[in-house]
Each structure stands twice: as structure tokens, then as C-alpha cells.
Scaffold this motif. Sequence first.
Motif, mmCIF file in Angstrom:
data_model
loop_
_atom_site.group_PDB
_atom_site.id
_atom_site.type_symbol
_atom_site.label_atom_id
_atom_site.label_comp_id
_atom_site.label_asym_id
_atom_site.label_seq_id
_atom_site.Cartn_x
_atom_site.Cartn_y
_atom_site.Cartn_z
ATOM 1 N N ASN A 74 0.809 -1.201 0.000
ATOM 2 C CA ASN A 74 0.000 0.000 0.000
ATOM 3 C C ASN A 74 0.850 1.261 0.000
ATOM 4 O OD1 ASN A 74 -2.394 -1.405 0.033
ATOM 5 N ND2 ASN A 74 -2.512 -1.455 2.251
ATOM 6 N N VAL A 75 2.140 1.121 -0.182
ATOM 7 C CA VAL A 75 3.042 2.265 -0.202
ATOM 8 C C VAL A 75 2.873 3.002 -1.522
ATOM 9 C CG1 VAL A 75 5.449 2.978 -0.092
ATOM 10 C CG2 VAL A 75 4.674 1.040 1.262
ATOM 11 N N LYS B 95 4.235 8.846 -5.286
ATOM 12 C CA LYS B 95 4.282 10.085 -4.502
ATOM 13 C C LYS B 95 5.667 10.283 -3.875
ATOM 14 C CE LYS B 95 2.576 13.611 -2.199
ATOM 15 N NZ LYS B 95 2.806 14.896 -2.803
ATOM 16 N N ILE B 96 6.237 9.217 -3.344
ATOM 17 C CA ILE B 96 7.550 9.294 -2.707
ATOM 18 C C ILE B 96 8.603 9.754 -3.715
ATOM 19 C CG2 ILE B 96 9.416 7.932 -1.686
ATOM 20 C CD1 ILE B 96 7.197 6.201 -0.391
ATOM 21 N N TYR B 97 8.652 9.089 -4.870
ATOM 22 C CA TYR B 97 9.669 9.424 -5.861
ATOM 23 C C TYR B 97 9.406 10.771 -6.521
ATOM 24 C CZ TYR B 97 12.167 5.077 -5.389
ATOM 25 O OH TYR B 97 12.918 4.042 -4.888
ATOM 26 N N THR B 98 8.148 11.138 -6.699
ATOM 27 C CA THR B 98 7.837 12.460 -7.244
ATOM 28 C C THR B 98 8.326 13.547 -6.295
ATOM 29 O OG1 THR B 98 5.897 11.553 -8.361
ATOM 30 C CG2 THR B 98 5.993 13.938 -8.131
ATOM 31 N N ASP B 99 8.094 13.380 -5.000
ATOM 32 C CA ASP B 99 8.567 14.354 -4.018
ATOM 33 C C ASP B 99 10.089 14.448 -3.998
ATOM 34 O OD1 ASP B 99 5.976 14.922 -3.311
ATOM 35 O OD2 ASP B 99 6.003 13.751 -1.456
ATOM 36 N N ILE B 100 10.757 13.308 -4.058
ATOM 37 C CA ILE B 100 12.228 13.298 -4.088
ATOM 38 C C ILE B 100 12.731 14.053 -5.312
ATOM 39 C CG2 ILE B 100 14.267 11.843 -4.421
ATOM 40 C CD1 ILE B 100 12.870 9.735 -2.660
ATOM 41 N N LEU B 101 12.119 13.769 -6.459
ATOM 42 C CA LEU B 101 12.552 14.418 -7.698
ATOM 43 C C LEU B 101 12.288 15.921 -7.674
ATOM 44 C CD1 LEU B 101 11.416 11.731 -10.251
ATOM 45 C CD2 LEU B 101 13.755 12.489 -9.873
ATOM 46 N N GLU B 102 11.129 16.331 -7.186
ATOM 47 C CA GLU B 102 10.791 17.757 -7.160
ATOM 48 C C GLU B 102 11.662 18.528 -6.183
ATOM 49 O OE1 GLU B 102 6.633 17.775 -6.332
ATOM 50 O OE2 GLU B 102 6.078 17.422 -8.427
ATOM 51 N N GLN B 103 11.969 17.930 -5.050
ATOM 52 C CA GLN B 103 12.705 18.654 -4.025
ATOM 53 C C GLN B 103 14.218 18.586 -4.192
ATOM 54 O OE1 GLN B 103 11.288 17.239 -0.255
ATOM 55 N NE2 GLN B 103 9.179 17.820 -0.698
ATOM 56 N N GLU C 137 0.426 1.393 -12.608
ATOM 57 C CA GLU C 137 0.881 0.601 -11.462
ATOM 58 C C GLU C 137 2.381 0.370 -11.585
ATOM 59 O OE1 GLU C 137 -0.120 -3.767 -9.795
ATOM 60 O OE2 GLU C 137 -1.826 -2.540 -10.403
ATOM 61 N N LEU C 138 3.104 0.646 -10.507
ATOM 62 C CA LEU C 138 4.560 0.483 -10.509
ATOM 63 C C LEU C 138 4.922 -0.895 -9.971
ATOM 64 C CD1 LEU C 138 5.669 3.948 -9.080
ATOM 65 C CD2 LEU C 138 5.720 3.199 -11.441
ATOM 66 N N SER C 139 5.771 -1.593 -10.711
ATOM 67 C CA SER C 139 6.241 -2.901 -10.265
ATOM 68 C C SER C 139 7.538 -2.729 -9.485
ATOM 69 C CB SER C 139 6.463 -3.819 -11.462
ATOM 70 O OG SER C 139 7.547 -3.351 -12.228
ATOM 71 N N SER C 140 8.014 -3.806 -8.905
ATOM 72 C CA SER C 140 9.282 -3.769 -8.180
ATOM 73 C C SER C 140 10.426 -3.404 -9.112
ATOM 74 C CB SER C 140 9.569 -5.123 -7.543
ATOM 75 O OG SER C 140 8.562 -5.469 -6.639
ATOM 76 N N LEU C 141 10.362 -3.868 -10.351
ATOM 77 C CA LEU C 141 11.404 -3.550 -11.326
ATOM 78 C C LEU C 141 11.387 -2.071 -11.679
ATOM 79 C CD1 LEU C 141 11.084 -6.634 -13.681
ATOM 80 C CD2 LEU C 141 12.739 -6.248 -11.871
ATOM 81 N N ASP C 142 10.194 -1.478 -11.741
ATOM 82 C CA ASP C 142 10.091 -0.040 -11.987
ATOM 83 C C ASP C 142 10.709 0.754 -10.848
ATOM 84 O OD1 ASP C 142 8.723 -0.424 -14.385
ATOM 85 O OD2 ASP C 142 6.760 -0.386 -13.401
ATOM 86 N N ILE C 143 10.485 0.311 -9.633
ATOM 87 C CA ILE C 143 11.055 0.983 -8.461
ATOM 88 C C ILE C 143 12.573 0.920 -8.503
ATOM 89 C CG2 ILE C 143 11.157 0.997 -5.936
ATOM 90 C CD1 ILE C 143 8.428 1.803 -7.128
ATOM 91 N N LEU C 144 13.126 -0.249 -8.839
ATOM 92 C CA LEU C 144 14.575 -0.388 -8.936
ATOM 93 C C LEU C 144 15.140 0.482 -10.055
ATOM 94 C CD1 LEU C 144 14.995 -4.217 -8.373
ATOM 95 C CD2 LEU C 144 15.542 -2.382 -6.783
#
Length: 104
Positions: A5-6, A10-18, A35-42
Motif C-alpha cells: 500500500n506504499v 508520490k515518494i519518488y515524485t517528491d524526491i525528484l521535485e525537491q 501501477e509500478l512494479s518492483s522492477l520499476d522501483i529499482l
Amino acid sequence: MKKSNVNYRKIYTDILEQKYPEKLEDCKAILSKTELSSLDILCLNEKIFGKKTHRDNSKLHSYFKDDIVKILEFQKKNCLTVTDLAKHYNLSRNTITKWKRLYC
């Protein structure tokens, strides 16, 4: 296995913007997926922070079944050995062998 449910988008968008606004354009294609997969996160992690060794951190990764199947399909498509695939994704050869036993 239950999906997380993470809200990684939003997390990566905030990191990129800031912190890394110059890398936002490179990552938009991945962040625009429904939908983001684990491979997308990596992949996002690598694009934002660069290629780092995950030797200490590789034990903490978890993959969903559909991600495992994609990794195994990548191996077949590119005619990679278990060792080559393990190096590419920073995984254990034993893990890949176990996945092949379970999902192939």
C-alpha cells in the motif's frame, strides 16, 4: 502475496521535485504508469541515485510473482545464464534457480 500500500509514485515524485528536479523528465515515463512494479522501483532508484552496489541491501528486496516472471522472461529473451542474470539484477544464483523451479 499481497501488493504493498506504499505510494511509491508520490515518494519518488517528491524526491525528484525537491532534490533532483533535473532528473524529473527522465523519470516521467515510469512515473506515468498506472501501477509500478518492483522492477520499476529499482529502475527509478538507479536513474535518480545512480548505479550503486546493493551487496549489503540485496537481502532486503522482495519481488512479486509477476516481477519474477518478467525477470525469467528477460533471461530467456536475452539468452542469459543464471550467473549473468544474477549479476544484472544483483541477485543470488540460488534465488534465480529457486524461482525457475517454482515458476517455470
